[in-house]
Structures are given as C-alpha cells and as structure tokens.
Write a protein that holds these residues in place. Sequence first.
Motif, PDB file in Angstrom:
ATOM      1  N   TYR A 283      36.433  26.251  -6.028  1.00 34.33           N
ATOM      2  CA  TYR A 283      37.125  27.370  -6.426  1.00 34.33           C
ATOM      3  C   TYR A 283      37.889  26.696  -7.942  1.00 34.33           C
TER       4      TYR A 283
ATOM      5  N   PRO B 248      35.706  33.193   1.318  1.00 29.04           N
ATOM      6  CA  PRO B 248      36.752  32.527   1.996  1.00 29.04           C
ATOM      7  C   PRO B 248      36.086  30.990   2.839  1.00 29.04           C
TER       8      PRO B 248
ATOM      9  N   TRP C 192      36.443  32.873  -9.922  1.00 28.11           N
ATOM     10  CA  TRP C 192      36.952  32.277  -9.046  1.00 28.11           C
ATOM     11  C   TRP C 192      36.178  30.943  -8.967  1.00 28.11           C
TER      12      TRP C 192
ATOM     13  N   VAL D 217      41.127  27.705   2.081  1.00 22.63           N
ATOM     14  CA  VAL D 217      40.486  26.820   1.494  1.00 22.63           C
ATOM     15  C   VAL D 217      40.372  25.303   2.040  1.00 22.63           C
TER      16      VAL D 217
ATOM     17  N   SER E 272      47.510  35.480  -0.358  1.00 24.74           N
ATOM     18  CA  SER E 272      46.092  35.484  -0.531  1.00 24.74           C
ATOM     19  C   SER E 272      45.439  34.156  -0.379  1.00 24.74           C
ATOM     20  N   LYS E 273      46.145  33.029  -0.719  1.00 26.98           N
ATOM     21  CA  LYS E 273      45.453  31.695  -0.602  1.00 26.98           C
ATOM     22  C   LYS E 273      45.418  31.360   0.636  1.00 26.98           C
TER      23      LYS E 273
ATOM     24  N   ASP F 102      43.031  42.876  -5.566  1.00 22.50           N
ATOM     25  CA  ASP F 102      43.197  41.584  -5.517  1.00 22.50           C
ATOM     26  C   ASP F 102      43.403  41.268  -7.132  1.00 22.50           C
TER      27      ASP F 102
ATOM     28  N   LEU G 150      42.753  29.702  -8.678  1.00 22.61           N
ATOM     29  CA  LEU G 150      43.663  29.289  -7.267  1.00 22.61           C
ATOM     30  C   LEU G 150      45.193  29.427  -7.421  1.00 22.61           C
TER      31      LEU G 150
ATOM     32  N   GLU H  31      44.995  33.284   3.205  1.00 16.60           N
ATOM     33  CA  GLU H  31      43.843  34.198   3.804  1.00 16.60           C
ATOM     34  C   GLU H  31      42.469  33.466   3.136  1.00 16.60           C
ATOM     35  N   LEU H  32      42.495  33.007   2.114  1.00 12.12           N
ATOM     36  CA  LEU H  32      41.148  32.197   1.698  1.00 12.12           C
ATOM     37  C   LEU H  32      40.784  31.191   2.289  1.00 12.12           C
TER      38      LEU H  32
END
Length: 292
Positions: free
Chosen positions: A245, A238, A187, A263, A257-258, A49, A250, A260-261
């Motif tokens: 964050y 997550p 983060w 938010v 990746s965002k 990452d 971000l 999968e996070l």
Amino acid sequence: MLKITNYKYLNTIKCALTKDEVEAYEQNIPGCLKVTPTNFIVDCARAKDTPYNHEAFTVFAEDFLDKVNNHGWYSSQTIPERYHNFDVIYRAFKMHFAYIKSRYNDVVVTPSKDPVKAKEDMKARLCKSSCTSRKLLKMCLDAMAEQPKLQKHLPLVKYLGTQGMSSDESKDETRRMISYPRVYPRWRSQQLSALMWEADLAILEFLSVTIGKRKKAGTQLRNRPHSDKFNNVAAAPPGLPVNCYNPAWLSSLHPCSKKELRVQEKEYDFDLGLDGENRPAGMANYRYLFGH
C-alpha cells in the motif's frame, strides 16, 4: 443535516461536487469546500471511499455523538450505550450512504436522461469495463508465467485480481491494442507499481513473440509512456502486506477504513516472492492461486 425532510427533495440541494471542487479539496486550496455540521454536503456523484466523503462521515458521526451526549437528542428514546460509539455510528452512516446515493440517482440523475437508454448505457459500460479488466488480468498472468523472475509473484497478482490493474490499460478493442497503464490506483505502493510495470513489459514481450510468420494470437501493441495520473477512488484489496500500500494513502484513511483494510504488518518480499509465511491475509481461502 442535509436540511431536507425527505430524500425525494435531493434535487433541491447541493449533494454532488464538481471536478474542480474535488481537486481543490484534495489539494487543500484556500477557500475550498469544507464539511461542517452547518454546511453538511455528501458527494453522491462519487464513491463512499473518497477523502471528501470520509470527512463527511466523520463530521456526521462526531456531530451525532455530540447532540446525543450533550444536547439531549433522543432522550425520550434512549439509545443503548453500546451504540454511543464513534466507529459504530461512522460505519452505520457509511452503509446508509449507499441508500442516499440510490435515491440521488432516482431523483437527480435518472430524470435528466432517457431512463431506458440510461439503463442500457450503464449496463453496457459496466459489462465492457468488467470484460476488459478480466482480459487484461488473464493476459498479465499468462505473460508472467513465461518469465522466471515473475513467476514467484503470480500468487500475489492473482490475489489482487482486476483491482491490481491500472484503469487506463487497453481502451481500443477494435484495433486490439494494449497500452502501458496511464492511470494508477492511488493505493498501490511504488514497489507494487514497479512489479506491475515489469508485468506490462512481460505482456509486450509475450504478445510480440512470432510463431512461424505470424505473431502470437492476441494483440497488436502500441506503447504509451507512464504518467503521474492516479485513480483516487480505486478500491484496494484488503489483507495485503503493508508495503503493498502507498504509505501516504494509508495515512490519509479514516481509522475505521484502515481497520477494515486489515493491513499485514509483515512486508512482502518483492525480490524473493511469496512463501508460506508471506502470503496476504485471506489468500489461503483461494486455493486455486497456489495449486494445492
């Protein structure tokens, strides 16, 4: 793209970045290392990452799509259309990177060490790090429970778990000391960091309370100032509200990746704490956090 026919030859190519190269890349210093299809390097010495490895995965996915769609690659073995998708290819290579790293450790890292001692040292480091993080988390939660203004934030901090802790808290187990965190997860937002700093102060107060003539069982304290050091590869939990964050962090994430996070767009109320409508996504699965 790595210009080798088998991963057993990883020791013949460059597949790890130096600290200076990482810093130059992250600061975009002129002349820094750039990932291209013809100069393709993955950083096996670091996590998947990192910003650099994100770019490497992106370059791979874009180049693979270009070769399949425009240069006739795999034309004799037609790839199903559903796989002609950047996100699918990106995620697949990201998962495959774990295998590349394992082979890197086998053929590059391990041969340079006494294999028995290397394995024992790694196990000891992981165990110590894990135990220390769990102790710090428990200490943090116990201290927050004693502070009325912080009690309402207990569900959030419990959900964060050890991922919410700074990575340089308490390194001296022999003298039983705790210090202010000096290396912060990149983060974390400023608001969340401020909450964790309040928790640090609560720990100091909690452990300095005297019982009779003796201090409360636990730790003799030592104070260290906050710093501007950050851990760029610390994993982010997550499903948190967006204001937990760091906005700059971000925005630097790859779209995959965002996604999968997961938010939450709704902001966390750092003044009023959690309520039923303001819990991070996924926290409902952890009933012990809420006592019901």
